[in-house]
Design a protein around this motif. Structure first.
Motif, mmCIF file in Angstrom:
data_model
loop_
_atom_site.group_PDB
_atom_site.id
_atom_site.type_symbol
_atom_site.label_atom_id
_atom_site.label_comp_id
_atom_site.label_asym_id
_atom_site.label_seq_id
_atom_site.Cartn_x
_atom_site.Cartn_y
_atom_site.Cartn_z
ATOM 1 N N LYS A 128 0.845 -1.197 0.000
ATOM 2 C CA LYS A 128 0.000 0.000 0.000
ATOM 3 C C LYS A 128 0.880 1.247 0.000
ATOM 4 O O LYS A 128 2.010 1.216 0.473
ATOM 5 N N GLU A 129 0.303 2.342 -0.489
ATOM 6 C CA GLU A 129 1.055 3.600 -0.498
ATOM 7 C C GLU A 129 1.440 4.011 0.915
ATOM 8 O O GLU A 129 2.542 4.516 1.160
ATOM 9 N N ALA A 130 0.511 3.800 1.834
ATOM 10 C CA ALA A 130 0.764 4.179 3.228
ATOM 11 C C ALA A 130 1.942 3.385 3.783
ATOM 12 O O ALA A 130 2.780 3.925 4.519
ATOM 13 N N THR A 131 2.018 2.123 3.385
ATOM 14 C CA THR A 131 3.147 1.282 3.834
ATOM 15 C C THR A 131 4.451 1.828 3.282
ATOM 16 O O THR A 131 5.474 1.865 3.975
ATOM 17 N N SER A 132 4.400 2.260 2.024
ATOM 18 C CA SER A 132 5.596 2.816 1.410
ATOM 19 C C SER A 132 6.066 4.057 2.184
ATOM 20 O O SER A 132 7.258 4.191 2.488
ATOM 21 N N ARG A 133 5.123 4.937 2.501
ATOM 22 C CA ARG A 133 5.476 6.154 3.259
ATOM 23 C C ARG A 133 6.061 5.772 4.623
ATOM 24 O O ARG A 133 7.086 6.305 5.045
ATOM 25 N N SER A 134 5.384 4.863 5.257
ATOM 26 C CA SER A 134 5.811 4.447 6.588
ATOM 27 C C SER A 134 7.215 3.838 6.542
ATOM 28 O O SER A 134 8.062 4.131 7.380
ATOM 29 N N GLN A 135 7.456 2.998 5.535
ATOM 30 C CA GLN A 135 8.765 2.347 5.454
ATOM 31 C C GLN A 135 9.867 3.348 5.133
ATOM 32 O O GLN A 135 10.993 3.199 5.609
ATOM 33 N N LEU A 136 9.526 4.356 4.333
ATOM 34 C CA LEU A 136 10.525 5.380 4.033
ATOM 35 C C LEU A 136 10.917 6.115 5.313
ATOM 36 O O LEU A 136 12.105 6.324 5.590
ATOM 37 N N ASN A 137 9.902 6.514 6.092
ATOM 38 C CA ASN A 137 10.197 7.231 7.337
ATOM 39 C C ASN A 137 11.012 6.373 8.290
ATOM 40 O O ASN A 137 11.980 6.828 8.878
#
Lengths: 186, 463
Positions: free
Chosen positions: A153-162
């Motif tokens: 998910k996009e949210a997972t991508s954001r979270s993993q980047l952070n």
């Protein structure tokens, strides 16, 4: 005048071993960097690079020069080969505790002049974090594109980047401590 | 923030354009080896299915072609007997011969023959023959000649078999092989690839049936055509794939540590193989064959080494001392050290072998299913070792310097279920076990136990 790379590519299309060797010599260094960035930790980036070159030689007839330069195409193959392996292996789950890191640590990363050292630090990131970080920061992908590529998910991508950035910061703090030595290559 | 600084973006761009240090000649050699290996492997995986397909296709074409030219086949048969109860009453051929255009390799089921032989005694033959009703009996494909012999024993007309080759010539010459009269009917609706027989009860004046490689004992007015020695030769193509198992045996006590290292690091993977042989049947049950075999064994080798790197560790205690107040004071600073990391390497080695093979086997039947068992022995004529292993000092050495190529005699057994596709062609699937051993120059033996699933075909050639 023809670009020398075009001649090499044409030679590779005809299956000439000499041209394949020249292409390998031209691109191996930069593509190894890509391979190190995206290959799962348990696997050898050099193996991934070899797999990628075999694919490149196999598929070189499908390369269309009007759609982009050859290096980007080859780079894309290396990334996809590594991500395929990541999908087969499964993304490693790492639970991170929230840490408030002082701003001064950011400057430590900024001051890291040695690209090789930076590469080494990034390569220590858990699988998944590393791929998201590199796709976003180095390749310039959007979270939507990353989500499609990694089937998350996009949210997972954001979270993993952070989280990857947080982890990098925490490592930079510990760079001067012996704990860093525990990160060993297997 | 971290990603808003220009410096950070420059660093990321630098990462994108960065070329990692690489040992180009070494890595190119490794890549080239992999490409060559892949090319060979592709060839192997495609070669055998292609060969099998080719042989099946040629078998099909050959059989198909043969069925339209049955007459010459019959004429070429050296030893044929024609049995008839009324040999003086061979009727006009154009009127009475009834046969299938695909009957050449078909035999009637044994049980049916026995049963019907009993029912139709000689006294009934006249009444039977006078009837014009059609009767179709079941048929089954025949490959193995021993079944014909069994039939001879149970056949009440055996005693009446006489050699009349001239008559057969006349019959076959005059018989329209593709003629389909009202007196015959196809039994099997499969395809044209399978030869079938249709046997009919015919009028007194008709010639009942001509069945190559078969007989029809219950027809009083039939003609029975037999071959005493049909299809003694065959061509056998076999493909094998399976898993291997290695054992090690030391020839000297000093090699126990080396063998432990081998057992730990070396693991057998899959193997593929193929065999092409030509054989001959004896007594309709036994067979012997001679041919060439190819086998390729894959194995995986893991080795580990320890790499050391010089590093500097910050904030280390360099010295401790006790001051005049009795306090322990530590002096800290950076310290040079060596970081030891374990690096594991994996190698895929292979052994390719071409060998001459001799085999002895037996056909048998269990519950109407045909089986074969075989023992064989292979003598290596060419062996190629690819890859590297560690020697007893922990150094890499080429595999071809470890093993001796010409002492690995191979013994094997094979068992398979055989399915007759047509009169000449049979496919089979089964299990193969092979045993061989390699003698090493390092003073040990490595034994191979190869367990394979095999798939193949036997093509029987008419005498």
């Amino acid at each position: 005048m023809n670009n020398p790379l075009d001649d090499i590519i044409n030679g590779c299309r005809q299956g000439q071993r000499k041209s394949q060797k020249q292409l390998f010599e031209c691109l191996a260094g930069s593509l190894l960097t890509v391979s190190r960035q995206y290959t799962p930790k348990a696997l050898d980036p050099m193996d991934n690079l070899q797999d990628s070159f075999i694919k490149i030689f196999d598929k070189i007839h499908t390369f269309d020069p009007t759609r982009g330069n050859f290096e980007s195409w080859a780079r894309r193959i290396v990334i996809n080969t590594a991500l395929d392996k990541l999908n087969k292996k499964g993304i490693e789950e790492v639970v991170l505790e929230y840490e408030h890191l002082p701003e001064i640590l950011e400057s430590k990363i900024k001051d890291t002049e040695d690209i090789e050292q930076l590469m080494h630090i990034i390569s220590q990131l858990p699988d998944g974090y590393k791929q998201v970080f590199c796709l976003y920061e180095i390749e310039g992908y959007s979270h939507k594109e990353i989500a499609e590529q990694l089937q998350i998910k996009e949210a997972t991508s954001r979270s993993q980047l952070n989280k990857s950035k947080q982890l990098l910061r925490s490592w930079v703090i510990k760079m001067e401590q012996p704990v860093f030595l525990n990160i060993q290559s297997e | 923030m971290l990603d808003n600084t220009n410096n950070w973006k420059d660093k990321m761009q630098g990462l994108k354009n960065h070329a990692s240090p690489i040992d180009l000649p070494f890595e190119w050699d490794a890549l080239e080896r992999r490409m060559e290996k892949r090319k060979r492997r592709n060839l192997i995986f495609w070669l055998w299915p292609m060969m099998l397909g080719l042989v099946l296709l040629s078998g099909y074409l050959f059989t198909k072609n043969k069925t339209t030219n049955v007459a010459p086949t019959l004429l070429q048969s050296n030893e044929k007997a024609v049995a008839t109860e009324h040999q003086n009453k061979i009727p006009t051929l154009n009127e009475n011969i009834s046969q299938s255009n695909q009957f050449s390799n078909v035999i009637k089921d044994e049980s049916t023959i026995k049963k019907e032989s009993k029912i139709h005694s000689s006294k009934e033959t006249n009444s039977l023959s006078s009837k014009t009703e059609k009767k179709v009996v079941s048929s089954e494909k025949q490959v193995f000649p021993n079944e014909i012999q069994d039939l001879h024993i149970t056949n009440p007309f055996q005693l009446k078999v006489i050699n009349t080759p001239q008559t057969m010539d006349e019959i076959t010459a005059a018989t329209p092989m593709n003629q389909q009269t009202d007196d015959f009917q196809f039994i099997d609706n499969h395809t044209n690839t399978l030869p079938k027989a249709s046997i009919s009860y015919l009028p007194m004046t008709s010639l009942g049936a001509i069945i190559h490689n078969a007989q029809q004992p219950n027809l009083s007015h039939s003609t029975i055509v037999l071959q005493k020695e049909p299809k003694p030769f065959f061509v056998d193509v076999r493909t094998m794939i399976g898993l291997s198992n290695y054992n090690y045996k030391s020839l000297t006590n000093e090699n126990i540590a080396l063998i432990d290292q081998r057992k730990t690091n070396e693991r057998a993977l899959e193997h593929v193989g193929g065999r092409f042989s030509i054989g001959k049947t004896f007594n309709h049950q036994w067979y012997a064959s001679i041919g060439m075999s190819y086998a390729r064994l894959q194995e995986k080798w893991n080795s580990s080494r320890y790499d050391t790197t010089d590093i500097t560790i910050q904030n280390q205690v360099l010295e401790t001392y006790t001051n005049h107040l009795g306090q322990v004071v530590e002096q800290t600073g950076s310290k040079h050290a060596k970081q030891i990391s374990k690096v594991t390497q994996t190698r895929y080695n292979s052994i390719e072998q071409i060998s001459a093979t001799i085999a002895l086997g037996k056909f048998f039947k269990v519950h109407k299913m045909r089986w074969a068992v075989e023992v064989n022995m292979s003598i290596p004529t060419y062996t190629k070792f690819s890859g590297q292993v560690l020697d007893n000092e922990g150094k890499m050495m080429e595999l071809n310097k470890v093993y001796q190529p010409f002492n690995s005699l191979q013994y094997g057994m094979h068992t398979s279920y055989i399915y007759p596709v047509s009169g000449n062609l049979a496919i089979y699937g089964g299990y193969d076990y092979n045993f061989s051993r390699l003698r090493s120059d390092l003073g040990y033996l490595r034994t191979h136990h190869l367990h394979s699933l095999s798939l193949g075909m036997k093509y029987f050639i008419n005498n």
